[in-house]
Write an enzyme that holds these catalytic residues in place. Structure first.
Site: not given
Ligand SMILES: Nc1ncnc2c1ncn2[C@@H]1O[C@H](COP(=O)(O)OS(=O)(=O)O)[C@@H](OP(=O)(O)O)[C@H]1O
Ligand SMILES: [Mg+2]
Ligand SMILES: [Mg+2]
Ligand SMILES: [Mg+2]
Length: 329
Positions: A48, A71, A125, A127-128, A130, A211, A264, A270
């Site tokens: 990241d 991020e 982002d 790494i989206d 992570t 997700s 949230y 994202d």
């Molecule tokens: N509570 C809550 N609700 C919604 N979203 C949240 C929440 N907490 C975190 N995040 C954000 O979710 C990002 C990852 O989303 P994803 O759709 O890839 O989730 S998953 O990995 O498929 O479960 C993740 O992005 P990254 O941190 O870049 O991975 C977060 O920004």
């Molecule tokens: Mg993300």
């Molecule tokens: Mg990220």
């Molecule tokens: Mg993150």
């Protein structure tokens, strides 16, 4: 690539996310992620940080006046007990930016700490997904340019995304507002093919994705909605903005992101890149109330709740179903 108002921005963005993908892929292949836990207990890895450093550097060099809302920040890396992680980030960045120093890398990462709205701003982002990256599943590097609160340019790299038709893995999705959405292999970004969303008008046949983590999107609510739409197939769960990509290239009709807890607020990084790719492919993106996403508020989508993204023709039916399930639940 035809020249348009934003073609220079897209060229720079593509080069930046392709370089970041190389760093992420290499780190993933080593299986040594040097994972840290952030204050909200979410993970962050050396990849990241490395990805954010190279993308911020590239954007800042090409467009020095533009702020960047990304991020990550360098605070954790500056702690004395994290020196080994910092050294690793510098080493990985050094593979694409030879002779990068510690101070330079920290400075590039912190070019992404803007949070205020600005007439023209980038959002990243690095790494989206992570958690998907750590599981060696889907993740994305998502970069977008916002002008007057509207997403104008998107570059979305999905290094682990495959296709049904070939063995190719790793795709890049790009869009300029008003000019369509395209996919290229990450190995050859100039080899572009225009993409469009599915033209399906039947909700019961819809394929929907969400997700992987139930903490990021409410799975039981989404299955209720699917049931009310007459959908019989299971959802496809995949991490990151790869969900936007599969809807954009017509492999799914619906992406639901349903709030799991009150309070949230979604982050712009994202959704900015993915939402433009879907819209330019012919789809529609709103929040769960059917309101357009408001990217003009700085780092947060503070006027919105959750996400509904569809191929376009199914949007109204899905928004109505979400509203009905919300009222009944
Ligand atoms: N509570 C809550 N609700 C919604 N979203 C949240 C929440 N907490 C975190 N995040 C954000 O979710 C990002 C990852 O989303 P994803 O759709 O890839 O989730 S998953 O990995 O498929 O479960 C993740 O992005 P990254 O941190 O870049 O991975 C977060 O920004
Ligand atoms: Mg993300
Ligand atoms: Mg990220
Ligand atoms: Mg993150």
């Amino acid at each position: 690539m035809a020249d348009s108002q934003y073609s220079q921005e897209l060229r720079v963005a593509i080069q930046a996310v392709v370089e970041a993908s190389k760093i992420c892929r290499h780190i993933q292949s080593t299986e040594d992620f040097a994972e840290l836990s952030k204050n909200d207990r979410s993970p962050v890895t050396v990849a990241d940080f490395g990805s954010q450093a190279v993308v911020c550097k590239a954007i800042h060099e090409a467009f020095p006046e533009d702020p960047m809302i990304a991020e990550e920040d360098s605070a954790a890396l500056r702690l004395p007990d994290q020196i080994s992680v910092l050294n690793r980030v510098v080493k990985e960045v050094g593979k694409v930016v030879p002779d990068a120093t510690q101070e330079q890398v920290l400075g590039w990462i912190d070019q992404g700490i803007s949070r205020d709205p600005a007439p023209r701003t980038w959002t990243l982002d690095p790494i989206d997904g992570t958690k998907g990256f750590l599981r060696k599943e889907q993740y994305a590097i998502a970069l977008a340019l916002l002008v007057d609160g509207q997403v104008k340019v998107a570059a979305l790299a999905c290094p682990n995304l495959g296709t049904i038709e070939s063995d190719e893995v790793g795709f890049l999705f790009t869009a300029i507002r008003g000019e369509g959405a395209y996919v290229s292999p990450l190995s050859d970004p100039n080899d572009r093919t225009r993409i469009s969303t599915s033209s399906s008008i039947f909700t019961r046949d819809a394929r929907f994705c969400e997700s992987v983590e139930s903490g990021h999107s409410d799975h039981s609510w989404s299955s209720e909605i699917a049931h009310s739409l007459g959908i019989t197939r299971d959802s496809v769960r995949l991490d990151s903005q790869a969900k936007y990509a599969v809807v954009a290239r017509g492999e799914a009709e619906i992406y639901l992101r349903l709030p799991t807890k009150p309070g949230y607020v979604e982050k712009i990084w994202d959704h900015a890149a993915g939402s433009l790719v879907i819209e330019e492919a012919g789809g529609t993106v709103t929040d769960v109330h059917g309101h357009p996403l408001d990217f003009s508020r700085g780092a947060l989508l503070s006027e919105n709740q959750g996400i509904i993204a569809t191929n376009g023709p199914l949007h109204e039916a899905v928004v109505t179903a979400v509203k009905k399930c919300n009222e009944n639940g």
